[in-house]
Write a protein that holds these residues in place. Structure first.
Motif, PDB file in Angstrom:
ATOM      1  N   TRP A 139       0.834  -1.207   0.000  1.00  0.00           N
ATOM      2  CA  TRP A 139       0.000   0.000   0.000  1.00  0.00           C
ATOM      3  C   TRP A 139       0.867   1.256   0.000  1.00  0.00           C
ATOM      4  CZ3 TRP A 139      -4.146  -1.230   4.328  1.00  0.00           C
ATOM      5  CH2 TRP A 139      -4.805  -2.419   3.982  1.00  0.00           C
ATOM      6  N   LEU A 140       1.936   1.217   0.793  1.00  0.00           N
ATOM      7  CA  LEU A 140       2.804   2.389   0.874  1.00  0.00           C
ATOM      8  C   LEU A 140       3.556   2.628  -0.434  1.00  0.00           C
ATOM      9  CD1 LEU A 140       4.333   1.942   4.459  1.00  0.00           C
ATOM     10  CD2 LEU A 140       2.281   3.217   3.785  1.00  0.00           C
ATOM     11  N   ALA A 141       3.804   1.549  -1.180  1.00  0.00           N
ATOM     12  CA  ALA A 141       4.522   1.681  -2.452  1.00  0.00           C
ATOM     13  C   ALA A 141       3.595   1.963  -3.622  1.00  0.00           C
ATOM     14  CB  ALA A 141       5.322   0.407  -2.725  1.00  0.00           C
ATOM     15  N   ALA A 142       2.283   1.791  -3.431  1.00  0.00           N
ATOM     16  CA  ALA A 142       1.336   1.954  -4.537  1.00  0.00           C
ATOM     17  C   ALA A 142       1.404   3.326  -5.216  1.00  0.00           C
ATOM     18  CB  ALA A 142      -0.085   1.657  -4.056  1.00  0.00           C
ATOM     19  N   PRO A 143       1.583   4.434  -4.470  1.00  0.00           N
ATOM     20  CA  PRO A 143       1.681   5.722  -5.168  1.00  0.00           C
ATOM     21  C   PRO A 143       2.821   5.772  -6.179  1.00  0.00           C
ATOM     22  CG  PRO A 143       1.251   6.073  -2.835  1.00  0.00           C
ATOM     23  CD  PRO A 143       1.541   4.613  -3.001  1.00  0.00           C
ATOM     24  N   ALA A 144       3.881   5.000  -5.946  1.00  0.00           N
ATOM     25  CA  ALA A 144       4.994   4.977  -6.906  1.00  0.00           C
ATOM     26  C   ALA A 144       4.548   4.370  -8.231  1.00  0.00           C
ATOM     27  CB  ALA A 144       6.170   4.194  -6.327  1.00  0.00           C
ATOM     28  N   GLY A 145       3.602   3.441  -8.188  1.00  0.00           N
ATOM     29  CA  GLY A 145       3.073   2.872  -9.427  1.00  0.00           C
ATOM     30  C   GLY A 145       2.331   3.907 -10.248  1.00  0.00           C
ATOM     31  N   PHE A 146       1.473   4.684  -9.586  1.00  0.00           N
ATOM     32  CA  PHE A 146       0.767   5.754 -10.291  1.00  0.00           C
ATOM     33  C   PHE A 146       1.753   6.803 -10.814  1.00  0.00           C
ATOM     34  CE2 PHE A 146      -3.095   4.362  -7.962  1.00  0.00           C
ATOM     35  CZ  PHE A 146      -3.968   4.318  -9.039  1.00  0.00           C
ATOM     36  N   ALA A 147       2.790   7.104 -10.030  1.00  0.00           N
ATOM     37  CA  ALA A 147       3.786   8.100 -10.460  1.00  0.00           C
ATOM     38  C   ALA A 147       4.496   7.629 -11.727  1.00  0.00           C
ATOM     39  CB  ALA A 147       4.789   8.348  -9.337  1.00  0.00           C
ATOM     40  N   LEU A 148       4.822   6.339 -11.788  1.00  0.00           N
ATOM     41  CA  LEU A 148       5.481   5.808 -12.986  1.00  0.00           C
ATOM     42  C   LEU A 148       4.546   5.871 -14.180  1.00  0.00           C
ATOM     43  CD1 LEU A 148       7.799   4.351 -14.407  1.00  0.00           C
ATOM     44  CD2 LEU A 148       6.846   2.184 -13.577  1.00  0.00           C
ATOM     45  N   LEU A 149       3.285   5.522 -13.973  1.00  0.00           N
ATOM     46  CA  LEU A 149       2.319   5.567 -15.068  1.00  0.00           C
ATOM     47  C   LEU A 149       2.199   6.982 -15.623  1.00  0.00           C
ATOM     48  CD1 LEU A 149       0.254   3.929 -16.692  1.00  0.00           C
ATOM     49  CD2 LEU A 149      -1.443   4.466 -14.943  1.00  0.00           C
ATOM     50  N   GLU A 150       2.161   7.966 -14.755  1.00  0.00           N
ATOM     51  CA  GLU A 150       2.084   9.355 -15.210  1.00  0.00           C
ATOM     52  C   GLU A 150       3.367   9.787 -15.891  1.00  0.00           C
ATOM     53  OE1 GLU A 150      -0.579  11.301 -15.378  1.00  0.00           O
ATOM     54  OE2 GLU A 150      -1.619   9.485 -14.703  1.00  0.00           O
ATOM     55  N   GLN A 151       4.508   9.321 -15.385  1.00  0.00           N
ATOM     56  CA  GLN A 151       5.792   9.650 -16.005  1.00  0.00           C
ATOM     57  C   GLN A 151       5.867   9.119 -17.432  1.00  0.00           C
ATOM     58  OE1 GLN A 151       9.228   8.320 -13.735  1.00  0.00           O
ATOM     59  NE2 GLN A 151      10.473   8.209 -15.584  1.00  0.00           N
ATOM     60  N   LEU A 152       5.368   7.909 -17.640  1.00  0.00           N
ATOM     61  CA  LEU A 152       5.367   7.324 -18.973  1.00  0.00           C
ATOM     62  C   LEU A 152       4.320   7.958 -19.884  1.00  0.00           C
ATOM     63  CD1 LEU A 152       5.624   3.556 -17.945  1.00  0.00           C
ATOM     64  CD2 LEU A 152       7.445   4.949 -18.954  1.00  0.00           C
ATOM     65  N   GLY A 153       3.291   8.554 -19.274  1.00  0.00           N
ATOM     66  CA  GLY A 153       2.171   9.124 -20.010  1.00  0.00           C
ATOM     67  C   GLY A 153       1.021   8.153 -20.014  1.00  0.00           C
ATOM     68  N   ALA A 154       0.083   8.333 -19.108  1.00  0.00           N
ATOM     69  CA  ALA A 154      -0.987   7.352 -18.929  1.00  0.00           C
ATOM     70  C   ALA A 154      -1.778   7.125 -20.218  1.00  0.00           C
ATOM     71  CB  ALA A 154      -1.918   7.793 -17.795  1.00  0.00           C
ATOM     72  N   GLU A 155      -2.143   8.197 -20.902  1.00  0.00           N
ATOM     73  CA  GLU A 155      -2.911   8.034 -22.139  1.00  0.00           C
ATOM     74  C   GLU A 155      -2.090   7.329 -23.210  1.00  0.00           C
ATOM     75  OE1 GLU A 155      -4.696  11.560 -23.593  1.00  0.00           O
ATOM     76  OE2 GLU A 155      -5.723  12.043 -21.707  1.00  0.00           O
ATOM     77  N   ARG A 156      -0.813   7.626 -23.260  1.00  0.00           N
ATOM     78  CA  ARG A 156       0.081   6.982 -24.229  1.00  0.00           C
ATOM     79  C   ARG A 156       0.180   5.479 -23.957  1.00  0.00           C
ATOM     80  NH1 ARG A 156       6.095   7.376 -23.551  1.00  0.00           N
ATOM     81  NH2 ARG A 156       7.106   6.764 -25.508  1.00  0.00           N
ATOM     82  N   VAL A 157       0.335   5.121 -22.683  1.00  0.00           N
ATOM     83  CA  VAL A 157       0.420   3.711 -22.313  1.00  0.00           C
ATOM     84  C   VAL A 157      -0.889   2.993 -22.637  1.00  0.00           C
ATOM     85  CG1 VAL A 157       0.601   2.120 -20.353  1.00  0.00           C
ATOM     86  CG2 VAL A 157       2.179   4.064 -20.543  1.00  0.00           C
ATOM     87  N   ARG A 158      -2.010   3.605 -22.257  1.00  0.00           N
ATOM     88  CA  ARG A 158      -3.307   2.974 -22.524  1.00  0.00           C
ATOM     89  C   ARG A 158      -3.553   2.798 -24.011  1.00  0.00           C
ATOM     90  NH1 ARG A 158      -5.502   7.236 -18.543  1.00  0.00           N
ATOM     91  NH2 ARG A 158      -5.244   6.212 -16.522  1.00  0.00           N
ATOM     92  N   GLY A 159      -3.215   3.817 -24.795  1.00  0.00           N
ATOM     93  CA  GLY A 159      -3.421   3.734 -26.230  1.00  0.00           C
ATOM     94  C   GLY A 159      -2.588   2.630 -26.858  1.00  0.00           C
TER      95      GLY A 159
END
Length: 391
Positions: free
Chosen positions: A273-293
Motif C-alpha cells: 500500500w505504501l509503495a502503490a503511489p509509486a506505481g501511479f507516479a510511474l504511469l504518469e511519467q510514462l504518459g498514462a494516455e500513451r500507455v493505454r493507447g
C-alpha cells in the motif's frame, strides 16, 4: 491486417519477467515494474530495522499514501479505504449491507466466480436470494446488457453486484446509465472494478457526486494495471454508507471509523500500500494516455491475429481496454477443469500465459497487452493454438 503499434522505447526493461515466456495475461496478476519493486524493497528494509517504530507510525503513513492514491483516482481520500483485493472488498460490503429473508441480490454470469460465491454465502446467512442474470457472450452492446439487467429487477431487489469490465469477456457491464437506472429503482450497486485503475481513466468524485463513480460501492485493484505491488486495492464508498461499513475483523483502529477501521488488520505487510503511489507516479511519467493507447491497440492486434489464424470468434470488448476475449469451439474448455487444463497446456507447450474461462457451448480465451508484450508473441500463440485446441 492493420499494423501493430510500435513498442514504447525503454519500457520492456522496466519489468523482470522471464523472457522465455510470453506473458499475455497481465489482467490476472499484473507485473510490478522495477522502480516500484525498489520502493517496496526499501520499505521492507526499513520495517526490519525497527519493527516497533515502523508499525507505530503506520496508520498515518497509510493515510498519506491513501491521499496520493485518491488524487490519482479523482477521489475524496475520506471516501476510500485500502485493502488487499476486490474479493475482500466485496466481502466487506456484503457483510455490511442490511439484508432480510426474501431480499434479492443480482449478479450476472459474467461475474468473477468468487465474488458471486460471496453473494451466495451472504444470501444463505440472511435468507436472501441470489438471482443470476444470464447475458450472452454475443450480446451486441452495453445498451442491450443494460436492458437485460433492468428486466431482472423486482420488488425485492436490494443490491446488484456487477462488473465494470467483466473478467472473462472483457466487456462493460456496469456502465453509468445502468448504475443511474438502478439507483432510481432503489437498488444498491456494488461495482467490481478490478481492472479499472490504470487501465481506464477513473474519476470517482466526491461531495454531491457520491464519491464512488456513480455506484454505492466501487472496488478496484491497483496491482493489475496501476503498477502497484500485490495485493493492493481500493474500496470507494458513496453517499451515507460510510458509517455502516464494518471490517471483517476488529482492530485497534475500529473506533476511528471509516476508512481506518477497514484498513488496519494488525501485524500484516502494508508495504504494498505504501509503495502503490509509486506505481501511479510511474504511469504518469510514462504518459498514462500513451500507455493505454499502446496497450489497447496491441491487444486489438493480438485478437485479430488469433481470429484470422485460428478461426476463433472475437467477442465484443469495451473500447480502449487492453484485454480481448475470443470464443473457443464447442466442447473446448466448457468446465472449470477443462479450462485450467487448457491454460496449463498453453503454458507448457506454447510457453505462453493466457486466461481461459469455462462457458457452456465453448470456453473463453482472454489475452492482455502490456508494455512488455510484442506482436510476435501473439503470432506465436496463434501458430500453436489451432493444433492445441483440436486435440
Amino acid at each position: 491486417m492493420s499494423r501493430p503499434p510500435e513498442p514504447l522505447p525503454g519500457t520492456r526493461e522496466l519489468f523482470t519477467l522471464d523472457p522465455a515466456v510470453a506473458h499475455l495475461n497481465h489482467g490476472s496478476y499484473g507485473a510490478v515494474p522495477t522502480p516500484v519493486q525498489r520502493v517496496q524493497a526499501r520499505l521492507r528494509a526499513e520495517q526490519e530495522q525497527d519493527p516497533d517504530g515502523f508499525f507505530a507510525d503506520l496508520p498515518d503513513r497509510i493515510a498519506r499514501a491513501r491521499a496520493r492514491i485518491a488524487t490519482a483516482l479523482g477521489a475524496d481520500p475520506d471516501r476510500i479505504a485500502l485493502l488487499t483485493n476486490v474479493t475482500e472488498g466485496v466481502a466487506v460490503v456484503l457483510d455490511s449491507l442490511p439484508l432480510e429473508a426474501g431480499d434479492e441480490i443480482l449478479v450476472t454470469d459474467h461475474g468473477y466466480g468468487v465474488v458471486s460465491a460471496a453473494a451466495e454465502r451472504r444470501a444463505a446467512e440472511t435468507g436472501a436470494v441470489v438471482r443470476r442474470i444470464r447475458i450472452s457472450l454475443h450480446t451486441p452492446d452495453e445498451q442491450a446488457v443494460r436492458a437485460q439487467v433492468l428486466a431482472a429487477v423486482g420488488e425485492r431487489t436490494r443490491v446488484a453486484v456487477l462488473d465494470l469490465i467483466a473478467s472473462p469477456s472483457a466487456r462493460e457491464i456496469a456502465g453509468g446509465p445502468l448504475l443511474a437506472d438502478l439507483a432510481a429503482r432503489g437498488v444498491a450497486t456494488v461495482v467490481d472494478a478490478a481492472h479499472a485503475p490504470g487501465l481506464l481513466p477513473v474519476e470517482l468524485g466526491g461531495g454531491a457526486s457520491g464519491g464512488a463513480g456513480g455506484a454505492d460501492f466501487w472496488i478496484g485493484n491497483l496491482h493489475k494495471w496501476a503498477f502497484a505491488p500485490r495485493a493492493t486495492a481500493v474500496l470507494a464508498v458513496g453517499g451515507a454508507w460510510r458509517s455502516r461499513i464494518r471490517p471483517l475483523t476488529l482492530s485497534w483502529e475500529h473506533d476511528r471509523g471509516f476508512p481506518g477501521r477497514v484498513e488496519w488488520r494488525g501485524t500484516c505487510d502494508y508495504t504494498p500500500w505504501l509503495a502503490a503511489p509509486a506505481g501511479f507516479a510511474l504511469l504518469e511519467q510514462l504518459g498514462a494516455e500513451r500507455v493505454r493507447g499502446h496497450n489497447a491497440a496491441l491487444a486489438g492486434y493480438g485478437a485479430r491475429v488469433l481470429a484470422e489464424r485460428t478461426g476463433l470468434r472475437p467477442l465484443a470488448a469495451m473500447p480502449g481496454v487492453a484485454m480481448r476475449a475470443l470464443r473457443l469451439p464447442p466442447g473446448v474448455a466448457e468446465s472449470d477443469h477443462a479450462a485450467k487444463a487448457l491454460m496449463v497446456a498453453v503454458a507448457r507447450r506454447l510457453r505462453a500465459r493466457v486466461a481461459v474461462r469455462p462457458w457452456p457451448g465453448g470456453g473463453v480465451l482472454r489475452i492482455s497487452a502490456q508494455l512488455y508484450n510484442r506482436p510476435q508473441e501473439y503470432r506465436d500463440l496463434a501458430a500453436g493454438l489451432r493444433d492445441l485446441i483440436a486435440r
